[in-house]
Design a protein around this motif. Sequence first.
Motif, mmCIF file in Angstrom:
data_model
loop_
_atom_site.group_PDB
_atom_site.id
_atom_site.type_symbol
_atom_site.label_atom_id
_atom_site.label_comp_id
_atom_site.label_asym_id
_atom_site.label_seq_id
_atom_site.Cartn_x
_atom_site.Cartn_y
_atom_site.Cartn_z
ATOM 1 N N PRO A 201 -5.828 -25.528 -2.462
ATOM 2 C CA PRO A 201 -7.252 -25.898 -2.491
ATOM 3 C C PRO A 201 -7.438 -27.383 -2.209
ATOM 4 O O PRO A 201 -6.527 -28.183 -2.429
ATOM 5 C CB PRO A 201 -7.686 -25.547 -3.919
ATOM 6 N N GLY A 202 -8.604 -27.748 -1.733
ATOM 7 C CA GLY A 202 -8.852 -29.138 -1.341
ATOM 8 C C GLY A 202 -9.304 -30.032 -2.489
ATOM 9 O O GLY A 202 -9.627 -31.190 -2.281
ATOM 10 N N ASP A 203 -9.344 -29.491 -3.709
ATOM 11 C CA ASP A 203 -9.873 -30.303 -4.817
ATOM 12 C C ASP A 203 -8.818 -30.546 -5.897
ATOM 13 O O ASP A 203 -9.129 -30.622 -7.070
ATOM 14 C CB ASP A 203 -11.117 -29.640 -5.408
ATOM 15 N N VAL A 204 -7.562 -30.711 -5.471
ATOM 16 C CA VAL A 204 -6.484 -30.961 -6.427
ATOM 17 C C VAL A 204 -6.617 -32.371 -6.988
ATOM 18 O O VAL A 204 -6.934 -33.300 -6.257
ATOM 19 C CB VAL A 204 -5.121 -30.790 -5.722
ATOM 20 N N LEU A 205 -6.415 -32.502 -8.306
ATOM 21 C CA LEU A 205 -6.598 -33.813 -8.928
ATOM 22 C C LEU A 205 -5.306 -34.469 -9.378
ATOM 23 O O LEU A 205 -5.264 -35.674 -9.578
ATOM 24 C CB LEU A 205 -7.536 -33.694 -10.132
ATOM 25 N N SER A 206 -4.260 -33.677 -9.592
ATOM 26 C CA SER A 206 -3.033 -34.309 -10.084
ATOM 27 C C SER A 206 -1.817 -33.713 -9.394
ATOM 28 O O SER A 206 -1.885 -32.643 -8.791
ATOM 29 C CB SER A 206 -2.906 -34.122 -11.599
ATOM 30 N N GLU A 207 -0.709 -34.430 -9.520
ATOM 31 C CA GLU A 207 0.537 -34.018 -8.904
ATOM 32 C C GLU A 207 0.972 -32.656 -9.432
ATOM 33 O O GLU A 207 1.373 -31.777 -8.667
ATOM 34 C CB GLU A 207 1.603 -35.062 -9.257
ATOM 35 N N GLU A 208 0.835 -32.490 -10.780
ATOM 36 C CA GLU A 208 1.271 -31.238 -11.425
ATOM 37 C C GLU A 208 0.507 -30.057 -10.835
ATOM 38 O O GLU A 208 1.072 -29.007 -10.549
ATOM 39 C CB GLU A 208 1.011 -31.296 -12.939
ATOM 40 N N GLU A 209 -0.783 -30.290 -10.643
ATOM 41 C CA GLU A 209 -1.642 -29.228 -10.142
ATOM 42 C C GLU A 209 -1.199 -28.804 -8.742
ATOM 43 O O GLU A 209 -1.098 -27.617 -8.444
ATOM 44 C CB GLU A 209 -3.073 -29.769 -10.091
ATOM 45 N N LEU A 210 -0.902 -29.815 -7.928
ATOM 46 C CA LEU A 210 -0.490 -29.537 -6.553
ATOM 47 C C LEU A 210 0.820 -28.759 -6.545
ATOM 48 O O LEU A 210 0.984 -27.776 -5.824
ATOM 49 C CB LEU A 210 -0.345 -30.848 -5.778
ATOM 50 N N LEU A 211 1.757 -29.190 -7.407
ATOM 51 C CA LEU A 211 3.051 -28.516 -7.496
ATOM 52 C C LEU A 211 2.859 -27.066 -7.910
ATOM 53 O O LEU A 211 3.476 -26.157 -7.350
ATOM 54 C CB LEU A 211 3.946 -29.246 -8.508
ATOM 55 N N ALA A 212 1.967 -26.870 -8.890
ATOM 56 C CA ALA A 212 1.707 -25.511 -9.374
ATOM 57 C C ALA A 212 1.179 -24.639 -8.244
ATOM 58 O O ALA A 212 1.574 -23.490 -8.093
ATOM 59 C CB ALA A 212 0.716 -25.561 -10.533
ATOM 60 N N CYS A 213 0.290 -25.220 -7.403
ATOM 61 C CA CYS A 213 -0.279 -24.461 -6.285
ATOM 62 C C CYS A 213 0.802 -24.091 -5.277
ATOM 63 O O CYS A 213 0.817 -22.997 -4.725
ATOM 64 C CB CYS A 213 -1.341 -25.261 -5.567
ATOM 65 N N LEU A 214 1.721 -25.024 -5.045
ATOM 66 C CA LEU A 214 2.717 -24.810 -4.000
ATOM 67 C C LEU A 214 3.778 -23.801 -4.415
ATOM 68 O O LEU A 214 4.418 -23.186 -3.577
ATOM 69 C CB LEU A 214 3.368 -26.137 -3.623
ATOM 70 N N LYS A 215 3.987 -23.620 -5.711
ATOM 71 C CA LYS A 215 5.026 -22.714 -6.198
ATOM 72 C C LYS A 215 4.655 -21.255 -5.970
ATOM 73 O O LYS A 215 5.508 -20.404 -5.880
ATOM 74 C CB LYS A 215 5.295 -22.970 -7.675
ATOM 75 N N ILE A 216 3.352 -20.972 -5.914
ATOM 76 C CA ILE A 216 2.914 -19.577 -5.786
ATOM 77 C C ILE A 216 3.387 -18.994 -4.457
ATOM 78 O O ILE A 216 3.254 -19.636 -3.425
ATOM 79 C CB ILE A 216 1.378 -19.474 -5.902
ATOM 80 N N ILE B 59 -3.378 -38.007 -3.879
ATOM 81 C CA ILE B 59 -2.901 -36.649 -4.106
ATOM 82 C C ILE B 59 -3.923 -35.626 -3.583
ATOM 83 O O ILE B 59 -3.553 -34.612 -2.998
ATOM 84 C CB ILE B 59 -2.548 -36.438 -5.609
ATOM 85 N N THR B 60 -5.203 -35.942 -3.733
ATOM 86 C CA THR B 60 -6.246 -35.050 -3.225
ATOM 87 C C THR B 60 -6.235 -35.064 -1.699
ATOM 88 O O THR B 60 -6.395 -34.028 -1.044
ATOM 89 C CB THR B 60 -7.624 -35.500 -3.744
ATOM 90 N N GLN B 61 -6.013 -36.279 -1.153
ATOM 91 C CA GLN B 61 -5.920 -36.411 0.307
ATOM 92 C C GLN B 61 -4.809 -35.522 0.851
ATOM 93 O O GLN B 61 -5.005 -34.758 1.803
ATOM 94 C CB GLN B 61 -5.577 -37.860 0.651
ATOM 95 N N LEU B 62 -3.643 -35.606 0.173
ATOM 96 C CA LEU B 62 -2.484 -34.819 0.594
ATOM 97 C C LEU B 62 -2.824 -33.326 0.548
ATOM 98 O O LEU B 62 -2.542 -32.575 1.494
ATOM 99 C CB LEU B 62 -1.300 -35.130 -0.317
ATOM 100 N N ALA B 63 -3.468 -32.916 -0.556
ATOM 101 C CA ALA B 63 -3.822 -31.505 -0.717
ATOM 102 C C ALA B 63 -4.751 -31.058 0.408
ATOM 103 O O ALA B 63 -4.589 -29.984 0.982
ATOM 104 C CB ALA B 63 -4.474 -31.285 -2.074
ATOM 105 N N GLN B 64 -5.705 -31.927 0.753
ATOM 106 C CA GLN B 64 -6.656 -31.554 1.812
ATOM 107 C C GLN B 64 -5.962 -31.445 3.161
ATOM 108 O O GLN B 64 -6.263 -30.558 3.958
ATOM 109 C CB GLN B 64 -7.798 -32.570 1.867
#
Lengths: 299, 264
Positions: free
Chosen positions: A284-299, A269-274
């Motif tokens: 950001p490149g330091d995402v740790l979980s799926e939820e976090e990534l989803l939250a970032c993408l919704k903005i 998931i961090t790889q994907l974020a990077q």
Amino acid sequence: MTGNRKWNNGETNNQNKKAKIVCTENLAHEYSRRDENGNIIEIVRAIDGVDIEVEQGDFIAILGANGSGKSTFAKHLNGLLYPTEGAVYIDGIDTTQKEKLLTVRRTAGMVFQNPDNQIISNVVEEDVGFGPENLGVPTMEIRKRVLDCLKSVRMQSYRKRSPNHLSGGQKQRVAIAGIMAMRPKCIILDEATAMLDPVGRLEIMDTIRSLNQEEKLTIILITHYMEEVTKADYVYVMQEGKVALKGTPREVFACTEKLTECRLTIPKITQLAQELNRAGLPVPGDVLSEEELLACLKI
Amino acid sequence: MIRDITIGQYYSTDSLIHHLDPRVKIAGTFLYIISLFTFHSLSGYLFAIAFFCGVAALSQVPFSYLARGLRPVIFMLVFTAALNLFWTPGESFFSWGIIELTWEGVEKTVFISLRLILLVLGSSLMTFTTTPNQLTDGLERLLSPLKAIRLPIHEIAMMMSIALRFIPILIEETDKIMKAQAARGADFETGNLIQRIKNMLPIFIPLFVSAIRRAGELALAMDARCYHGGKGRTKMYPLQYRLTDLLAYAVCFFYVGILIIFVP
């Protein structure tokens, strides 16, 4: 903790260090390879100058590829190996003090990799009782502890069963209960999930997280699975016997190149974020979980 | 499943005999075996059979199960019976060629066979009603006085219980290794005896290596859990005599007493 530690003189600093649950000072361990005639052909420095401090209640992860010295390090925390140089203090006790060995082992319990090779008895509850039996705990107290510990790893319904009928994850939970029954302050898991299937691995991770949060046990998780360390408070990465990298999981995962050098890969998931970050998305490149990534993408 | 194998021949029910302390059962069986050699009259045999049947009925182990205990000794039974039947001198009542039957021979055969059968049934009743773990525990406690002469009783009992735990694991491992070797073209089915034994070598070497590795890891795990021998050790389920156990002892001694005093 007290911020003024830095300004204290050396002696007080040392006192503070000994108050930690686990503390190693410039720890090094060498072992020698011998040929058939017993002549030393090579001296291997498995760990080399490791300084680690763990506070009571922390959840620490030690990451490393095969041969990085992480298992050798773990065995020092339990008095199974002794330092060649430096020192290890468990709850303030130097592990080389022979007469306090049982106290060290009771304070810092250790769960090993192979679930089959650490269960001693033919009945689950008797195995959990093995540690307290060795410590000379009175019979009624053992029974109470065993029941409590089996409950905290959610295995109480299996207590009369044979360990041979359990899955790998269940066996490892029994092994954790066996350590808990000695009332340790700290549990060291030496690649305890390496031989488990993904379901078993999740079971163990859930168990140790709840032990850390609810029972305030210190956890030292030794692993090479990056996904397991995302929930840790602090991560040490070992390479060739040295601490190559340390920090919170977020800080550590940001150092992709260094990790690759240590023969480790960051979580998918961090790889994907990077990758997304590199492609220009506001992630950001330091995402740790799926939820976090989803939250970032919704903005 | 290979993991389901049971070691020994424990028959699981909830009978009075099953709940007895293993020490009572071991000592009782021992007494019973000795008692079988104290008499040589019909009344003695009838009494011993009656006692066994009483205990067997209490144990709720079906008779067909008990009879299975005799299977391994059938050959010995037939052999001793034949020896006694044909080679006992005495008053002959039947002869055909070299075969000569005597009344004394018949009597001796019946009694000796009965004695052997009771001996085997008596001891298998113990293994039917006691788990291997309980047996180990019971033996450890019964033999503990021998610690005084420095016999490592605790260590032997620990070894026995570890062996019991690892037998199914090692059997499963043997199975795995056999399949792995068969997949590489090993042949365990053909050839003469020596050839076949030689073919087993690729099974035994990996099995031994793995057993030794397991032993090392187990020793580490035991160290990590503060094992330091039998000294200062407590038990989660210590063996404790209850009233029924004492009564059972009384019954055993009563039985032996009657046999010795009243039965010729």
